[in-house]
Design a protein around this motif. Structure first.
Motif, PDB file in Angstrom:
ATOM      1  N   ASN A   1      11.871  -9.632  43.353  1.00 22.29           N
ATOM      2  CA  ASN A   1      11.718  -9.407  41.917  1.00 22.29           C
ATOM      3  C   ASN A   1      10.536 -10.197  41.346  1.00 22.29           C
ATOM      4  O   ASN A   1       9.794  -9.710  40.496  1.00 22.29           O
ATOM      5  CB  ASN A   1      13.010  -9.797  41.193  1.00 22.29           C
TER       6      ASN A   1
ATOM      7  N   GLN B   1       5.382  -6.740  34.305  1.00 25.20           N
ATOM      8  CA  GLN B   1       6.563  -6.382  33.523  1.00 25.20           C
ATOM      9  C   GLN B   1       7.571  -7.542  33.585  1.00 25.20           C
ATOM     10  O   GLN B   1       7.520  -8.338  34.514  1.00 25.20           O
ATOM     11  CB  GLN B   1       7.172  -5.084  34.048  1.00 25.20           C
ATOM     12  N   PRO B   2       8.481  -7.616  32.600  1.00 28.90           N
ATOM     13  CA  PRO B   2       9.357  -8.789  32.506  1.00 28.90           C
ATOM     14  C   PRO B   2      10.184  -9.046  33.767  1.00 28.90           C
ATOM     15  O   PRO B   2      10.767  -8.126  34.332  1.00 28.90           O
ATOM     16  CB  PRO B   2      10.293  -8.437  31.342  1.00 28.90           C
ATOM     17  N   LEU B   3      10.232 -10.321  34.176  1.00 28.88           N
ATOM     18  CA  LEU B   3      11.072 -10.739  35.298  1.00 28.88           C
ATOM     19  C   LEU B   3      12.512 -10.336  35.032  1.00 28.88           C
ATOM     20  O   LEU B   3      13.201  -9.841  35.901  1.00 28.88           O
ATOM     21  CB  LEU B   3      11.018 -12.267  35.427  1.00 28.88           C
ATOM     22  N   CYS B   4      12.961 -10.580  33.788  1.00 27.66           N
ATOM     23  CA  CYS B   4      14.330 -10.235  33.409  1.00 27.66           C
ATOM     24  C   CYS B   4      14.265  -9.481  32.089  1.00 27.66           C
ATOM     25  O   CYS B   4      13.434  -9.794  31.232  1.00 27.66           O
ATOM     26  CB  CYS B   4      15.162 -11.505  33.251  1.00 27.66           C
ATOM     27  N   GLN B   5      15.175  -8.491  31.949  1.00 25.99           N
ATOM     28  CA  GLN B   5      15.144  -7.703  30.708  1.00 25.99           C
ATOM     29  C   GLN B   5      15.575  -8.511  29.500  1.00 25.99           C
ATOM     30  O   GLN B   5      15.214  -8.200  28.374  1.00 25.99           O
ATOM     31  CB  GLN B   5      15.995  -6.436  30.847  1.00 25.99           C
TER      32      GLN B   5
ATOM     33  N   LEU C   1       8.338  -8.168  25.865  1.00 26.21           N
ATOM     34  CA  LEU C   1       9.533  -8.752  25.279  1.00 26.21           C
ATOM     35  C   LEU C   1      10.485  -7.633  24.880  1.00 26.21           C
ATOM     36  O   LEU C   1      10.041  -6.583  24.409  1.00 26.21           O
ATOM     37  CB  LEU C   1       9.187  -9.567  24.020  1.00 26.21           C
TER      38      LEU C   1
ATOM     39  N   ALA D   1      15.539 -17.176  36.824  1.00 26.98           N
ATOM     40  CA  ALA D   1      14.347 -16.478  36.287  1.00 26.98           C
ATOM     41  C   ALA D   1      13.768 -17.352  35.176  1.00 26.98           C
ATOM     42  O   ALA D   1      13.862 -17.045  33.994  1.00 26.98           O
ATOM     43  CB  ALA D   1      14.717 -15.092  35.780  1.00 26.98           C
TER      44      ALA D   1
END
Lengths: 295, 188
Positions: free
Chosen positions: A52, A61-65, A102, A275
């Motif tokens: 990831n 793109q974001p590591l975590c949503q 974000l 994360a």
């Protein structure tokens, strides 16, 4: 530097923080992955995390949503006013939300309505500190809700734990917090702990520990030893990555202490997920980014 | 191992705690607002029978008129503990994907209905978003906002671990009990 330039630099800081793990954390995740035993769900989970990290950086793109609460710390030299910085930062946040760096993460607590652009009362959070230096230092942290929900505060003495008003009591609280969190904070986690302070500054100081380099050594010898023993003890609990069981429950423990009033003795434990999204840079008055922190 | 749609009771009953599973088919996202809405008697805007609910508040943007998933990891499931069991039973929900595990009420419903709790790796929003090949529809976007809406995700080989099965086993209960003993040794 004009407002547009500042906004663009801040947008890049947000993008990097959301999409790229800082190098100190990548090393820690790799080390944990190597340590976990073959053919276990712990190793599998650490492997997914490594994939990831690479994928998020490649795709930008974001590591975590859950891009979390946006917390910003500014060491502010004379050449910039708080109002000017705040406007530029808020515009960068809106732009970052539009671009998908974000998530729309600011919800009116009374009506339940999402503002849609991450602005609103209390979001984003910005702390200013005056600096005599020439460069401005900007650090940001994106702290997700899962990890925030398992963060906690104890008042010593604590009868349930048999924890008194001393370092042994502090130790019991921290290990209890790790146990209560299980896998829900997206472990392996990193703890920021504040011993003392009042209820509010306890949390602020605990969270500020996440701006430290993961590999640093606490300047206070007593706290440094406690950090190391807590890390070893927490990892002996066997909770493991994501709570699947395994040897890696935490990747780091960072302690600080604040004076307290005689009647109060708080132990505040802030939990950060694997994360671990925080980054920062030094930027000069002419808009040149001198140095990225945590490299 | 693979779990492919249609998600029948027999397929899900065959799964056991510890199985690493790749799911192919349709997932429906649903988190706090959706669970409360359904539990309060709201009408589901989609068919829930044999469905798999994904506890996820994704980042989704519209590019050239199409929904594109930018990040889609799991959110903490335990917040839905009051609602999940009853909803599984009422609608015949076949599984739930989330993180952190769930409690005894959900575990009992899994046993009764023939459902599983699938644990995705929290924070792995990109690895998981890559498995979403299409977003056929979104429901209740206006009412609940993007993270809380019901997104239809068509997924291929979506990676999860079974941590609660339909036979009453829970990895979370086991790890909790073992770590509780270890904690006692350290602090008592």
């Amino acid at each position: 530097m004009d407002a547009k330039t500042l906004q663009a630099r801040l947008l890049e800081l947000i993008r990097r923080t959301s999409c790229e793990m800082p190098p100190d954390m990548i090393r820690a995740v790799d080390k944990a992955w190597r340590r976990e035993k073959k053919d276990t769900t712990a190793k599998y989970a650490m492997g997914v995390m490594r994939d990831n990290i690479k994928l998020a950086a490649t795709l930008s793109q974001p590591l975590c949503q859950d891009t979390g609460t946006i917390v910003c710390y500014v060491d502010r030299p004379d050449w910039i006013r708080e109002r000017v910085f705040t406007t530029a930062f808020e515009r960068a946040v809106v732009e970052a939300t539009r671009k998908g760096y974000l998530r729309q993460n600011s919800v009116d607590s009374i009506t339940g309505k999402n503002s849609g652009n991450n602005l609103g009362p209390g979001s984003p959070v910005i702390h200013f500190h005056e600096t005599a230096g020439k460069a401005m230092t900007v650090r940001i942290m994106l702290k997700g809700g899962g990890s925030e929900n398992v963060s906690t505060q104890y008042a010593l003495p604590d009868n349930r734990l048999g924890a008194g008003r001393d370092l042994e009591g502090v130790r019991k609280c921290v290990l209890d917090a790790v146990h209560l969190a299980q896998g829900k904070g997206c472990g392996p986690g990193i703890l920021g702990v504040c011993v003392g302070g009042d209820r509010a500054t306890g949390y602020v100081s605990a969270k500020e520990q996440f701006f430290r380099d993961l590999d640093d050594k606490n300047e206070d010898e007593v706290l440094s030893k406690l950090e190391q023993s807590l890390l070893a003890d927490a990892n002996s609990l066997g909770i493991g990555p994501m709570g699947f069981g395994g040897g890696t429950t935490l990747l780091g423990v960072k302690l600080t202490a604040r004076n307290r009033v005689p009647a109060s003795f708080y132990v505040t434990v802030a939990y950060m997920c694997w994360a671990y999204r925080r980054n920062g840079f030094k930027i000069s008055e002419n808009g040149r980014v001198g140095r990225w922190l945590y490299n | 191992m693979l779990l492919e749609a249609p998600f029948t009771e027999a397929k899900v009953r065959a799964l056991r705690v510890g199985d690493v599973v790749e799911i192919t088919g349709l997932l429906l996202t649903g988190r706090d607002a959706v669970h409360k809405y359904l539990h309060d008697g709201g009408t589901p805007p989609v068919e829930l029978k044999n469905s798999i609910i994904y506890h996820c508040g994704p980042v989704v943007v519209k590019e050239k008129g199409k929904w594109v998933v930018k990040a889609a990891g799991p959110t903490t499931s335990i917040r839905e503990e009051p609602y999940q069991g009853p909803l599984m039973e009422q609608y015949g929900i076949r599984g739930v994907i989330g993180k952190g595990g769930m409690g005894p009420k959900t575990l009992a419903a899994c046993k009764k209905v023939g459902a599983c709790y699938f644990h995705a790796v929290g924070g792995a929003a990109q690895v998981l978003a890559q498995k979403v090949v299409r977003v056929p529809a979104v429901h209740m976007l206006e009412e609940f906002g993007s993270p809380e809406a019901i997104w239809e995700f068509e997924v291929v080989k979506f990676p999860v671990v079974v941590t609660m099965d339909s036979h009453g086993d829970s990895l979370h209960a086991k790890v909790e009990a073992a770590s509780s003993k270890a904690l006692d040794r350290l602090i008592r």
